[in-house]
Motif scaffolding. Structure first.
Motif, short mmCIF file in Angstrom:
data_model
loop_
_atom_site.label_atom_id
_atom_site.label_comp_id
_atom_site.label_asym_id
_atom_site.label_seq_id
_atom_site.Cartn_x
_atom_site.Cartn_y
_atom_site.Cartn_z
N ALA A 194 0.58 -1.40 0.02
CA ALA A 194 -0.06 -0.03 0.01
C ALA A 194 0.89 1.35 -0.01
CB ALA A 194 -0.96 0.02 1.01
N LYS A 197 -1.68 6.37 -0.49
CA LYS A 197 -3.04 6.71 -0.97
C LYS A 197 -4.09 5.43 -0.84
CE LYS A 197 -1.42 9.89 -4.50
NZ LYS A 197 -1.39 10.22 -5.79
N GLY A 198 -3.60 4.28 -0.71
CA GLY A 198 -4.15 3.16 -0.75
C GLY A 198 -3.58 1.83 -0.89
N VAL A 199 -4.40 0.96 -1.07
CA VAL A 199 -3.75 -0.59 -1.64
C VAL A 199 -3.35 -0.66 -2.90
CG1 VAL A 199 -4.25 -2.85 -1.45
CG2 VAL A 199 -4.69 -2.05 0.60
N CYS A 200 -2.14 -1.10 -3.17
CA CYS A 200 -1.71 -1.17 -4.62
C CYS A 200 -1.38 -2.36 -4.88
CB CYS A 200 -0.56 -0.18 -4.82
SG CYS A 200 0.80 -0.39 -3.82
N TYR A 232 -3.74 1.36 5.67
CA TYR A 232 -4.43 0.73 4.44
C TYR A 232 -4.42 -0.63 4.68
CZ TYR A 232 -4.73 5.57 3.03
OH TYR A 232 -5.17 6.94 3.03
N GLN A 235 -6.39 -1.90 7.66
CA GLN A 235 -7.61 -2.18 7.30
C GLN A 235 -7.88 -3.34 6.42
OE1 GLN A 235 -8.78 1.51 5.42
NE2 GLN A 235 -11.25 1.18 5.31
N THR A 252 -14.43 -1.53 1.65
CA THR A 252 -14.35 0.09 1.69
C THR A 252 -12.86 0.53 1.93
OG1 THR A 252 -14.81 0.08 4.22
CG2 THR A 252 -16.57 0.30 2.68
N ILE A 253 -11.92 -0.05 1.24
CA ILE A 253 -10.43 0.08 1.28
C ILE A 253 -9.84 0.91 0.15
CG2 ILE A 253 -8.05 -0.75 1.50
CD1 ILE A 253 -9.66 -3.42 2.24
N PRO A 254 -9.43 2.28 0.36
CA PRO A 254 -8.90 3.04 -0.97
C PRO A 254 -7.90 2.36 -1.59
CG PRO A 254 -9.14 4.32 1.11
CD PRO A 254 -9.18 2.72 1.80
N LEU A 255 -7.82 2.39 -2.76
CA LEU A 255 -6.95 1.75 -3.74
C LEU A 255 -6.11 2.80 -4.37
CD1 LEU A 255 -9.33 -0.97 -5.56
CD2 LEU A 255 -7.97 -1.32 -3.42
N ASP A 256 -4.90 2.25 -4.99
CA ASP A 256 -3.86 3.26 -5.43
C ASP A 256 -3.40 2.16 -6.71
OD1 ASP A 256 -2.55 4.95 -6.55
OD2 ASP A 256 -0.92 5.13 -4.91
#
Length: 349
Positions: A194, A197-200, A232, A235, A252-256
């Motif tokens: 991650a 910004k989020g999980v990549c 992240y 989470q 509901t996890i932000p992704l990048d």
């Protein structure tokens, strides 16, 4: 008496192209006519060279001996390959080779000619694959993998596996950090990464091609890879366990994620497939208004960088058959069965 590998080599006549087959179940690659090779199609990968097979994380079969090149394998190299167990535990240096009566340059030239890599790189890849297998089996032995006395947790395995690609990148964005960790889930062990910004990245550890995929991955984010968790990853760990326990339908996890516009659109189209349902690759291509791009959509979905959260397991063949999943068809079937079982249950999320 001829070796097994020489007898197999003699079966190649009329200039037939030699190829290799890797078993996803065992992590071993064989010559394509080896009697011991994996035969179940969904469990195998095809390779045009030993280099490709090794780079993809496979070790050589001891039955058909794909590293041997019949009469083109000098006695010195035959002897060296017979010491495999020695240099898996401790890499042989040029001095070690000289002490054993071998010329390091001759050894490297032979490996470069026939396997497109030096002997030192071959040793390193072998040790890396041993570490990956130890990680997947949750087995950590301080007396193995090159005598690393601190090899007692994943952080040390990480250093061994990824030390050559964790250097700080150059350029104005060189301060970017990608956090990286390991998840032990009921469906199997997974690597997760991650950014701020989020999980990549989320991928099954036994499917990962560490050298090729991670070099591309790190270059894409122009970042330093660090073994630690961020908010992240924490989470994701919580929500993935809830999902696998049948207590969560949505993430509901932000992704990048990074890719071409078409790749990103393909991956995002998977998010439209609801929990407990499936869609064909043709449906996805039509949804993207590109009905003729069904094969491209299927191929790109197979490159999905964030498994489960981006639900590529819900994409199936036009006939309804389970096809193509980087985590293996058995896992795909398990995930779909899990969702079918729980799709009518009321969840808080």
């Amino acid at each position: 008496m001829k070796s097994i590998s020489e007898n197999i080599d003699n079966k190649y006549t009329n200039g037939d192209q030699r190829s290799y087959i890797g078993s996803r179940q065992t992590g071993i690659f064989c010559r394509d006519i080896c009697s011991e090779r994996e035969s179940i199609s969904e469990n195998i990968e095809h390779f045009a060279s030993t280099y490709d097979a090794i780079l993809s994380g496979y070790t050589a079969c001891k039955i058909c001996q794909p590293l041997y090149v019949s009469e083109q394998t000098p006695d010195q190299i035959v002897e060296l390959l017979s010491w495999e167990d020695d240099y898996q535990n401790k890499p042989l240096s040029d001095d070690d080779l000289r002490e054993r009566g071998l010329d390091a340059k001759i050894v490297d030239n032979w490996f470069l000619t026939h396997h497109n890599m030096t002997f030192s790189i071959y040793q390193r890849m072998n040790r890396m694959m041993l570490a990956m297998k130890a990680l997947n089996n949750a087995h950590f032995d301080v007396n193995t993998y090159g005598g690393m006395t601190l090899l007692v947790h994943f952080g040390d395995l990480y250093q061994m596996i990824f030390s050559d690609i964790s250097e700080k990148p150059k350029g104005p964005k060189g301060n970017n950090i990608v956090c990286f960790s390991y998840l032990d889930l009921s469906i199997g062990s997974m690597f997760i990464a991650a950014t701020e910004k989020g999980v990549c990245l989320l991928e099954f550890s036994d499917r990962l091609k560490p050298m090729s995929e991670f070099k591309t991955f790190i270059n894409r984010y122009n970042a330093t890879l660090e073994y630690r968790e961020n908010i992240y990853i924490e989470q994701a760990k919580r929500q993935l366990n809830e999902y696998l326990d049948g207590k969560r339908k949505t993430f509901t996890i932000p992704l990048d994620i990074k890719g071409t516009p078409f790749q990103t659109e393909s991956w995002m189209s998977l998010m439209v497939i609801a929990y407990g349902t499936t869609s064909s690759y043709l449906d996805l291509a039509n949804y993207m208004a590109t009905p003729k791009a069904i094969r491209a959509v299927g191929k790109i979905n197979g490159m999905n960088p964030v498994s489960i959260i981006i639900p590529c397991h819900r994409a199936i063949g036009t006939t309804g058959k389970l096809v193509g999943y980087s985590g293996g068809l058995s896992r795909k079937d398990s995930l779909l069965n899990l969702e079918q079982k729980n799709k009518n249950n009321p969840f808080p999320y």
